[in-house]
Design a protein around this motif. Structure first.
Motif, PDB file in Angstrom:
ATOM      1  N   TYR A 162       0.847  -1.199   0.000  1.00  0.00           N
ATOM      2  CA  TYR A 162       0.000   0.000   0.000  1.00  0.00           C
ATOM      3  C   TYR A 162       0.875   1.239   0.000  1.00  0.00           C
ATOM      4  O   TYR A 162       1.724   1.416   0.883  1.00  0.00           O
ATOM      5  CB  TYR A 162      -0.912  -0.028   1.221  1.00  0.00           C
ATOM      6  N   THR A 163       0.674   2.129  -0.972  1.00  0.00           N
ATOM      7  CA  THR A 163       1.541   3.308  -1.124  1.00  0.00           C
ATOM      8  C   THR A 163       0.711   4.584  -1.237  1.00  0.00           C
ATOM      9  O   THR A 163       0.656   5.214  -2.303  1.00  0.00           O
ATOM     10  CB  THR A 163       2.451   3.155  -2.356  1.00  0.00           C
ATOM     11  N   PRO A 164       0.056   5.001  -0.163  1.00  0.00           N
ATOM     12  CA  PRO A 164      -0.741   6.236  -0.227  1.00  0.00           C
ATOM     13  C   PRO A 164       0.150   7.443  -0.468  1.00  0.00           C
ATOM     14  O   PRO A 164       1.279   7.514   0.025  1.00  0.00           O
ATOM     15  CB  PRO A 164      -1.405   6.288   1.148  1.00  0.00           C
ATOM     16  N   ASP A 165      -0.376   8.399  -1.241  1.00  0.00           N
ATOM     17  CA  ASP A 165       0.385   9.618  -1.519  1.00  0.00           C
ATOM     18  C   ASP A 165      -0.449  10.876  -1.324  1.00  0.00           C
ATOM     19  O   ASP A 165      -0.004  11.979  -1.640  1.00  0.00           O
ATOM     20  CB  ASP A 165       0.964   9.582  -2.930  1.00  0.00           C
ATOM     21  N   ALA A 166      -1.676  10.716  -0.818  1.00  0.00           N
ATOM     22  CA  ALA A 166      -2.543  11.873  -0.575  1.00  0.00           C
ATOM     23  C   ALA A 166      -3.421  11.594   0.630  1.00  0.00           C
ATOM     24  O   ALA A 166      -3.755  10.443   0.932  1.00  0.00           O
ATOM     25  CB  ALA A 166      -3.412  12.170  -1.795  1.00  0.00           C
ATOM     26  N   ALA A 167      -3.790  12.654   1.320  1.00  0.00           N
ATOM     27  CA  ALA A 167      -4.739  12.544   2.422  1.00  0.00           C
ATOM     28  C   ALA A 167      -5.670  13.736   2.391  1.00  0.00           C
ATOM     29  O   ALA A 167      -5.241  14.864   2.100  1.00  0.00           O
ATOM     30  CB  ALA A 167      -4.022  12.489   3.774  1.00  0.00           C
ATOM     31  N   LEU A 168      -6.951  13.484   2.652  1.00  0.00           N
ATOM     32  CA  LEU A 168      -7.928  14.528   2.894  1.00  0.00           C
ATOM     33  C   LEU A 168      -8.242  14.519   4.374  1.00  0.00           C
ATOM     34  O   LEU A 168      -8.604  13.469   4.931  1.00  0.00           O
ATOM     35  CB  LEU A 168      -9.210  14.305   2.090  1.00  0.00           C
ATOM     36  N   VAL A 169      -8.078  15.657   5.015  1.00  0.00           N
ATOM     37  CA  VAL A 169      -8.410  15.802   6.432  1.00  0.00           C
ATOM     38  C   VAL A 169      -9.660  16.660   6.507  1.00  0.00           C
ATOM     39  O   VAL A 169      -9.633  17.845   6.155  1.00  0.00           O
ATOM     40  CB  VAL A 169      -7.253  16.458   7.209  1.00  0.00           C
ATOM     41  N   ASN A 170     -10.753  16.062   6.935  1.00  0.00           N
ATOM     42  CA  ASN A 170     -12.037  16.754   7.009  1.00  0.00           C
ATOM     43  C   ASN A 170     -12.394  17.043   8.460  1.00  0.00           C
ATOM     44  O   ASN A 170     -12.319  16.146   9.316  1.00  0.00           O
ATOM     45  CB  ASN A 170     -13.150  15.910   6.389  1.00  0.00           C
ATOM     46  N   PHE A 171     -12.810  18.282   8.732  1.00  0.00           N
ATOM     47  CA  PHE A 171     -13.286  18.653  10.066  1.00  0.00           C
ATOM     48  C   PHE A 171     -14.802  18.845  10.015  1.00  0.00           C
ATOM     49  O   PHE A 171     -15.312  19.608   9.192  1.00  0.00           O
ATOM     50  CB  PHE A 171     -12.634  19.942  10.561  1.00  0.00           C
TER      51      PHE A 171
END
Length: 237
Positions: A120-129
């Motif tokens: 698994y090679t994630p390269d993006a994240a969305l951080v939602n509040f």
């Protein structure tokens, strides 16, 4: 960021892990209280910029009720870019290696497969509040060019997470309560399932996470865009 074990010890009334649909796994209490607090502090730092936390404006002019900050790639409806052309034009903050390590541990633990985690090679994240009034309508995560799983980590207030089918926004779906520290991974046959948040249970977090109010959700993705492309869309998004 600590390199120790990410998962929590058993609580007084441990909640069982559950396979919600093929490829969709809920692991309650996966993050320890210490790791939750570390992630909350990291989210606070990311929210300051270079691209600050913001309400995303949709193509039709509507505004999402959650506020979002991105890492690695900046998400715009409905594509990714390296720069936040809808906010301030700044280049998005880098996706940290330690967060990729956490994502690999999450996939390995959810699927009981060390090989799946290692690949698994994630390269993006969305951080939602989410504040108490925020919701997320039923949608698919389709902007990625990779079919790798999505890793979701919850911090703060509990939410009601609706996990549906891959055909449309209607039934069948399953409502799952995601509490602070919970892990949810969806991939394989469920990778393009519709999903959303119907409710946030205000004041439900308690002090363990370090959240004063609201809910944070981190979703880790492998965009499949690689290091050389500056923007990308998935056809049919």
């Amino acid at each position: 960021m600590s390199r120790g074990a990410p998962y929590a010890s058993d609580g007084l009334f441990p909640r069982p892990r559950a396979v919600v649909a093929p490829g969709a796994v809920h692991v309650p209490g996966w993050l320890s209280a210490a790791r939750q607090r570390e992630l909350v502090e990291a989210c606070r730092e990311w929210a300051r910029g270079p691209v600050p936390l913001r309400h995303t404006v949709l193509p039709g002019g509507g505004m999402m009720s959650v506020r979002t900050v991105c890492l690695g790639w900046h998400w715009l409806p409905y594509r990714y870019a390296r720069t936040a052309e809808d906010v301030n034009g700044a280049r998005v903050a880098a996706f940290p290696p330690w967060l990729a390590e956490l994502g690999r541990a999450a996939v390995a633990d959810a699927y009981g497969d060390a090989g799946a985690g290692a690949g698994y090679t994630p390269d993006a994240a969305l951080v939602n509040f989410y504040d108490g009034a925020a919701r997320m309508g039923m949608h698919q995560d389709r902007e990625e060019r990779s079919d790798a799983p999505v890793v979701s980590l919850s911090l703060g207030d509990t939410c009601v997470f609706r996990f549906g089918n891959t055909e449309d926004r209607g039934r069948p779906y399953t409502d799952v309560e995601l509490a602070s520290g919970d892990l949810f991974v969806f991939g394989g046959p469920s990778r393009y399932a519709f999903h959303g948040v119907t409710k946030v249970l205000e004041g439900s977090a308690g002090p363990a996470s370090g959240m004063r109010a609201g809910r944070l959700n981190l979703t880790l993705r492998d965009t499949g865009l690689g290091g050389g492309s500056e923007s990308g869309e998935r056809s049919g998004a």
